[in-house]
Design an enzyme around this catalytic site. Sequence first.
Site, PDB file in Angstrom:
ATOM      1  N   THR A 187     -13.716   3.678  76.563  1.00 47.40           N
ATOM      2  CA  THR A 187     -12.787   3.790  77.698  1.00 47.40           C
ATOM      3  C   THR A 187     -11.988   5.068  77.537  1.00 47.40           C
ATOM      4  O   THR A 187     -11.684   5.491  76.419  1.00 47.40           O
ATOM      5  CB  THR A 187     -11.795   2.619  77.753  1.00 47.40           C
ATOM      6  OG1 THR A 187     -11.043   2.635  76.543  1.00 47.40           O
ATOM      7  CG2 THR A 187     -12.482   1.300  77.891  1.00 47.40           C
ATOM      8  N   GLU A 331     -14.855  -2.109  80.817  1.00 44.34           N
ATOM      9  CA  GLU A 331     -14.942  -3.410  80.138  1.00 44.34           C
ATOM     10  C   GLU A 331     -15.680  -4.462  80.960  1.00 44.34           C
ATOM     11  O   GLU A 331     -15.978  -5.537  80.458  1.00 44.34           O
ATOM     12  CB  GLU A 331     -13.526  -3.945  79.845  1.00 44.34           C
ATOM     13  CG  GLU A 331     -12.764  -3.193  78.774  1.00 44.34           C
ATOM     14  CD  GLU A 331     -11.976  -2.006  79.321  1.00 44.34           C
ATOM     15  OE1 GLU A 331     -12.350  -1.500  80.406  1.00 44.34           O
ATOM     16  OE2 GLU A 331     -11.005  -1.585  78.674  1.00 44.34           O
ATOM     17  N   LYS A 444       8.909   0.555  89.661  1.00 44.62           N
ATOM     18  CA  LYS A 444       9.877  -0.549  89.582  1.00 44.62           C
ATOM     19  C   LYS A 444      11.236  -0.020  90.029  1.00 44.62           C
ATOM     20  O   LYS A 444      11.965   0.602  89.259  1.00 44.62           O
ATOM     21  CB  LYS A 444       9.930  -1.114  88.167  1.00 44.62           C
ATOM     22  CG  LYS A 444       8.597  -1.742  87.795  1.00 44.62           C
ATOM     23  CD  LYS A 444       8.435  -1.951  86.308  1.00 44.62           C
ATOM     24  CE  LYS A 444       6.982  -2.261  85.985  1.00 44.62           C
ATOM     25  NZ  LYS A 444       6.234  -1.139  85.391  1.00 44.62           N
ATOM     26  N   TRP A 449       9.078  -4.097  93.284  1.00 34.37           N
ATOM     27  CA  TRP A 449       7.919  -3.277  92.990  1.00 34.37           C
ATOM     28  C   TRP A 449       7.497  -2.492  94.230  1.00 34.37           C
ATOM     29  O   TRP A 449       7.392  -3.063  95.329  1.00 34.37           O
ATOM     30  CB  TRP A 449       6.750  -4.141  92.522  1.00 34.37           C
ATOM     31  CG  TRP A 449       6.896  -4.606  91.112  1.00 34.37           C
ATOM     32  CD1 TRP A 449       7.971  -4.418  90.288  1.00 34.37           C
ATOM     33  CD2 TRP A 449       5.942  -5.346  90.356  1.00 34.37           C
ATOM     34  NE1 TRP A 449       7.741  -4.992  89.067  1.00 34.37           N
ATOM     35  CE2 TRP A 449       6.506  -5.565  89.078  1.00 34.37           C
ATOM     36  CE3 TRP A 449       4.665  -5.853  90.611  1.00 34.37           C
ATOM     37  CZ2 TRP A 449       5.839  -6.262  88.066  1.00 34.37           C
ATOM     38  CZ3 TRP A 449       3.996  -6.540  89.615  1.00 34.37           C
ATOM     39  CH2 TRP A 449       4.586  -6.745  88.348  1.00 34.37           C
TER      40      TRP A 449
HETATM   41  P1  AMP Z   1     -12.550   2.832  84.113  1.00 27.51           P
HETATM   42  O1  AMP Z   1     -12.757   1.880  83.008  1.00 27.51           O
HETATM   43  O2  AMP Z   1     -12.268   4.231  83.663  1.00 27.51           O
HETATM   44  O3  AMP Z   1     -13.649   2.805  85.111  1.00 27.51           O
HETATM   45  O4  AMP Z   1     -11.224   2.390  84.885  1.00 27.51           O
HETATM   46  C1  AMP Z   1     -11.060   1.081  85.381  1.00 27.51           C
HETATM   47  C2  AMP Z   1      -9.854   1.031  86.255  1.00 27.51           C
HETATM   48  O5  AMP Z   1     -10.055   1.766  87.457  1.00 27.51           O
HETATM   49  C3  AMP Z   1      -9.509  -0.346  86.754  1.00 27.51           C
HETATM   50  O6  AMP Z   1      -8.842  -1.108  85.793  1.00 27.51           O
HETATM   51  C4  AMP Z   1      -8.659  -0.051  87.971  1.00 27.51           C
HETATM   52  O7  AMP Z   1      -7.332   0.260  87.619  1.00 27.51           O
HETATM   53  C5  AMP Z   1      -9.314   1.183  88.513  1.00 27.51           C
HETATM   54  N1  AMP Z   1     -10.204   0.825  89.633  1.00 27.51           N
HETATM   55  C6  AMP Z   1     -11.530   0.678  89.610  1.00 27.51           C
HETATM   56  N2  AMP Z   1     -12.008   0.373  90.828  1.00 27.51           N
HETATM   57  C7  AMP Z   1     -10.946   0.308  91.659  1.00 27.51           C
HETATM   58  C8  AMP Z   1     -10.765   0.007  93.052  1.00 27.51           C
HETATM   59  N3  AMP Z   1     -11.781  -0.240  93.861  1.00 27.51           N
HETATM   60  N4  AMP Z   1      -9.504  -0.006  93.531  1.00 27.51           N
HETATM   61  C9  AMP Z   1      -8.452   0.259  92.730  1.00 27.51           C
HETATM   62  N5  AMP Z   1      -8.562   0.551  91.432  1.00 27.51           N
HETATM   63  C10 AMP Z   1      -9.788   0.576  90.888  1.00 27.51           C
END
Ligand code: AMP
Length: 550
Positions: A187, A331, A444, A449
Amino acid sequence: MLSTMQDVPLTVTRILNHGTTIHGSSHVTTWTGESEPHRRSYREIGERAAQLAHALHGDLGVTGDERVATLMWNNAEHVEAYYAIPCMGAVLHTLNLRLPVEQLVFIVNHAADRVVIVNGSLLPLLAPLLPHLPTVEHVVVSGPGDRSVLDGAAARVHDYEELLAGKPTAYDWPELDERSAAAMCYTSGTTGEPKGVVYSHRSIYLHSMQVNMAESMGLTDADTSLVVVPQFHVNAWGLPHAVLMTGVNMLMPDRFLQPGPLAEMIETERPTHAAAVPTIWQGLLADLTAKPRDVSSLTQVTIGGAACPPSLMEAFDSLGMRVCHAWGMTETSPLGTVARPPAHAVGTDAEFGYRLTQGRFPAGVEARLRGPDGEFLPWDGESAGELEVRGPWIAGAYYGGASGEPQRPADKFSEDGWLKTGDVGVIGPDGFLTLTDRAKDVIKSGGEWISSVELENALMAHPEVAEAAVVAVPDEKWGERPLATVVLTEGATADYAALKEFLAGRIARWQLPERWAVVPSVPKTSVGKFDKKVIRRQYADGELQVTEVR
Ligand code: AMP
């Protein structure tokens, strides 16, 4: 009583065998930039994956579950690595070529990668890192690039094509435990060290089936998918695996990810589907607006990785490129939700609203919401809390290193093993998820929020706003207040007061930002999302020219 069913392991090898025979004539097309795109059938991909496995095992001595890394763009050779490495029992480790170099060094060492397969064009990135990568014994170079930068490297250097040449085109793939590691991906880690997620053969198999469901991407061998999302970003959202199950053709952009070449690919290669994060599509939209093209083949665009702004969805819809919004994480393999509107909403005023949500959970993903005090919240579409998920393609731990135990940090996993996503939102009674923010990005203000995403979406609906990112900044009176950073379109005349007034029609007054800054571009993370950490730092360091509009 035990069942009477056969216990056949769900492995990547089964996907490979199926795709390269039953769908042997489907193909991967790789964009080359100058000459004709390069085409390779799935049958050939299978033969070359076998040759690569022979080379890795026979010539380079890869055995057991050793890690073989790739530092590559999306292309046919990367697909070969996707299959050769896990099917021989080793572990594919895709490296994110946009990570800061110190993070790349950390993850290669943490995973103890023994081999790196690298595209020649990325050698200038890899070469200076090699002295810091003691576990890397072999570098395999694929495609054009100046190899002299590797002169003097301690690792042995090989040419990909030379390694494959003359090797048998079949491999006696071992029968693997479906729970064994197939691939890993770190990640991007906004805080602390990057964390390794290790996918099993079984999780990849089941996730691929879900990707193929009509309620997810639902593609067939009549489709061609333009896979813009990098193969190092959560396995290109599972597409290279899913397509071999169904014979969907793949169009791979290689390193040509700029809007111009993408538009040209769509016009000439006529994909029916495409997948990428919103920022890629914002760029393409600007390009298509400046220079219209025939994009009529592209009727389905999967957007995820960050919230899809409504204005982008509308603009794409009007070009005939229907957006399907999805949510996921490294994840979660990544497919967590897909926003296909329920049948009763199709054709009604409610349809667009459903499509803008993050979507519905598939059968393989269970979800629950936790309030600030750890209590479980109802699915009433109003109670906002942190999303937790579990399922057969959801991580239950992070890789602990060669000798370490898997890591289950308390901020990422609940006591009963659910993944804490760090995403805040609501779930409707019909199971549709609407995210309001990342837990760490929510503003916040005075005990209430404010959703940064809502403000961004409203701003990006303004015709003169190309991009907008909103972050929380410290405020003496309210604790935190929103700071709006905007990228204006060329020749824009709107001023801050006009933008604020525009927002006033859509957002409650008390949530409107007082602090504004026009920026040339929004900083992006290694996977193309808004990098709010950088914006917060720029603000703290006084690097932004902020105007207050009261
Ligand atoms: P990553 O592991 O780098 O792909 O990041 C995952 C994170 O991307 C998630 O926990 C979300 O915060 C964000 N994310 C992924 N898809 C979306 C979506 N369709 N809308 C809003 N946030 C998203």
